[in-house]
Motif scaffolding. Sequence first.
Motif, mmCIF file in Angstrom:
data_model
loop_
_atom_site.group_PDB
_atom_site.id
_atom_site.type_symbol
_atom_site.label_atom_id
_atom_site.label_comp_id
_atom_site.label_asym_id
_atom_site.label_seq_id
_atom_site.Cartn_x
_atom_site.Cartn_y
_atom_site.Cartn_z
ATOM 1 N N SER A 115 0.826 -1.212 0.000
ATOM 2 C CA SER A 115 0.000 0.000 0.000
ATOM 3 C C SER A 115 0.858 1.258 0.000
ATOM 4 N N THR A 116 1.965 1.219 0.730
ATOM 5 C CA THR A 116 2.882 2.356 0.781
ATOM 6 C C THR A 116 3.497 2.628 -0.588
ATOM 7 N N VAL A 117 3.831 1.555 -1.314
ATOM 8 C CA VAL A 117 4.365 1.709 -2.670
ATOM 9 C C VAL A 117 3.337 2.371 -3.575
ATOM 10 N N LEU A 118 2.102 1.888 -3.497
ATOM 11 C CA LEU A 118 1.030 2.467 -4.307
ATOM 12 C C LEU A 118 0.836 3.945 -4.000
ATOM 13 N N LEU A 142 4.262 10.829 -20.252
ATOM 14 C CA LEU A 142 4.504 9.415 -20.016
ATOM 15 C C LEU A 142 5.933 9.136 -19.561
ATOM 16 N N ASP A 143 6.892 9.897 -20.084
ATOM 17 C CA ASP A 143 8.285 9.654 -19.683
ATOM 18 C C ASP A 143 8.504 9.973 -18.207
ATOM 19 N N LEU A 144 7.774 10.954 -17.687
ATOM 20 C CA LEU A 144 7.865 11.243 -16.249
ATOM 21 C C LEU A 144 7.358 10.058 -15.428
ATOM 22 N N ILE A 145 6.261 9.473 -15.880
ATOM 23 C CA ILE A 145 5.671 8.353 -15.162
ATOM 24 C C ILE A 145 6.613 7.147 -15.165
ATOM 25 N N LEU A 146 7.227 6.884 -16.326
ATOM 26 C CA LEU A 146 8.155 5.756 -16.407
ATOM 27 C C LEU A 146 9.383 5.982 -15.531
ATOM 28 N N LEU A 147 9.846 7.227 -15.467
ATOM 29 C CA LEU A 147 10.966 7.549 -14.581
ATOM 30 C C LEU A 147 10.567 7.365 -13.117
ATOM 31 N N CYS A 148 9.335 7.698 -12.800
ATOM 32 C CA CYS A 148 8.823 7.493 -11.433
ATOM 33 C C CYS A 148 8.910 6.017 -11.054
ATOM 34 N N LEU A 149 8.471 5.169 -11.962
ATOM 35 C CA LEU A 149 8.510 3.728 -11.699
ATOM 36 C C LEU A 149 9.932 3.254 -11.439
ATOM 37 N N ASP A 150 10.877 3.790 -12.216
ATOM 38 C CA ASP A 150 12.283 3.399 -12.035
ATOM 39 C C ASP A 150 12.849 3.867 -10.701
ATOM 40 N N GLU A 151 12.341 4.989 -10.195
ATOM 41 C CA GLU A 151 12.810 5.488 -8.902
ATOM 42 C C GLU A 151 12.213 4.701 -7.739
ATOM 43 N N ILE A 152 11.036 4.119 -7.954
ATOM 44 C CA ILE A 152 10.335 3.411 -6.880
ATOM 45 C C ILE A 152 10.819 1.976 -6.732
ATOM 46 N N VAL A 153 10.966 1.286 -7.857
ATOM 47 C CA VAL A 153 11.282 -0.147 -7.834
ATOM 48 C C VAL A 153 12.377 -0.457 -8.847
ATOM 49 N N ASP A 154 13.284 -1.334 -8.460
ATOM 50 C CA ASP A 154 14.331 -1.812 -9.368
ATOM 51 C C ASP A 154 14.382 -3.335 -9.283
ATOM 52 N N GLY A 155 13.997 -3.991 -10.377
ATOM 53 C CA GLY A 155 14.004 -5.450 -10.379
ATOM 54 C C GLY A 155 13.052 -6.070 -9.375
ATOM 55 N N GLY A 156 12.017 -5.338 -9.011
ATOM 56 C CA GLY A 156 11.049 -5.827 -8.033
ATOM 57 C C GLY A 156 11.344 -5.382 -6.610
ATOM 58 N N ILE A 157 12.585 -4.943 -6.347
ATOM 59 C CA ILE A 157 12.963 -4.499 -5.008
ATOM 60 C C ILE A 157 12.545 -3.045 -4.818
ATOM 61 N N ILE A 158 11.888 -2.774 -3.711
ATOM 62 C CA ILE A 158 11.384 -1.427 -3.417
ATOM 63 C C ILE A 158 12.540 -0.526 -3.000
ATOM 64 N N LEU A 159 12.705 0.569 -3.730
ATOM 65 C CA LEU A 159 13.785 1.511 -3.456
ATOM 66 C C LEU A 159 13.326 2.713 -2.653
ATOM 67 N N GLU A 160 12.160 3.260 -3.009
ATOM 68 C CA GLU A 160 11.707 4.514 -2.398
ATOM 69 C C GLU A 160 10.188 4.579 -2.429
ATOM 70 N N THR A 161 9.591 5.092 -1.352
ATOM 71 C CA THR A 161 8.131 5.237 -1.299
ATOM 72 C C THR A 161 7.699 6.649 -0.933
ATOM 73 N N ASP A 162 8.653 7.535 -0.641
ATOM 74 C CA ASP A 162 8.321 8.919 -0.297
ATOM 75 C C ASP A 162 8.066 9.692 -1.588
#
Length: 203
Positions: A115-118, A142-162
């Motif tokens: 839920s925190t990731v979402l 759309l490129d901003l959104i894709l960059l957001c995804l890359d900042e949040i998760v890498d290979g399934g591992i959660i990197l950032e949720t703030d």
Amino acid sequence: MWRQLSCFVYLKLQNCFVICYWELLFEEFCPSVKNILLLDSEGNRVAVKYYSDDWQTNSSKEAFEKAVFTKTQKTNARAEAEITMFENNVVVYKFSQDLHFFVTGGDDENELIISTVLQGFFDAIGLLLRGNVDKKEALENLDLILLCLDEIVDGGIILETDANVIAGKVATHSIDSGAPLSEQTISQALATAREHLTRSLLK
């Protein structure tokens, strides 16, 4: 000489074993997600990222998206995120106008973490789109959104949720670096995101 070489090889193998062991432990115990989906009000893709081999073909991914959309479309997940179990997965979702946000985790993952990731993804998109969270703005940025995804998760591992940290990283090196993100225009954020993407591709 051969004795020294044997010792060297042994130490190298031992180091590799230790590194692999810690990598396995990290993957096993670190919270992870299987996918993040952003769909429109008809269940069509806007932006998606998969981090699991559960869906190995594009058709299986699209089938999952349609199925999870159909299961959740009649719920009222606008004020707060909702949680459901689907195909042995935990799915957390939230809607905004004509956009549907989903994060999927394994059935053994902590629902609060998913839920925190979402919420981090949802709020970061809201910051970058300055509150205009709808399909039209999402497609235009759309490129901003894709960059957001890359900042949040890498290979399934959660990197950032703030959300502030996520959006701030996406909008790094803005034209006016001293201005708060909420005061930047979409074009400014878009320009900095493109610069960030270009730099990453050139590395």
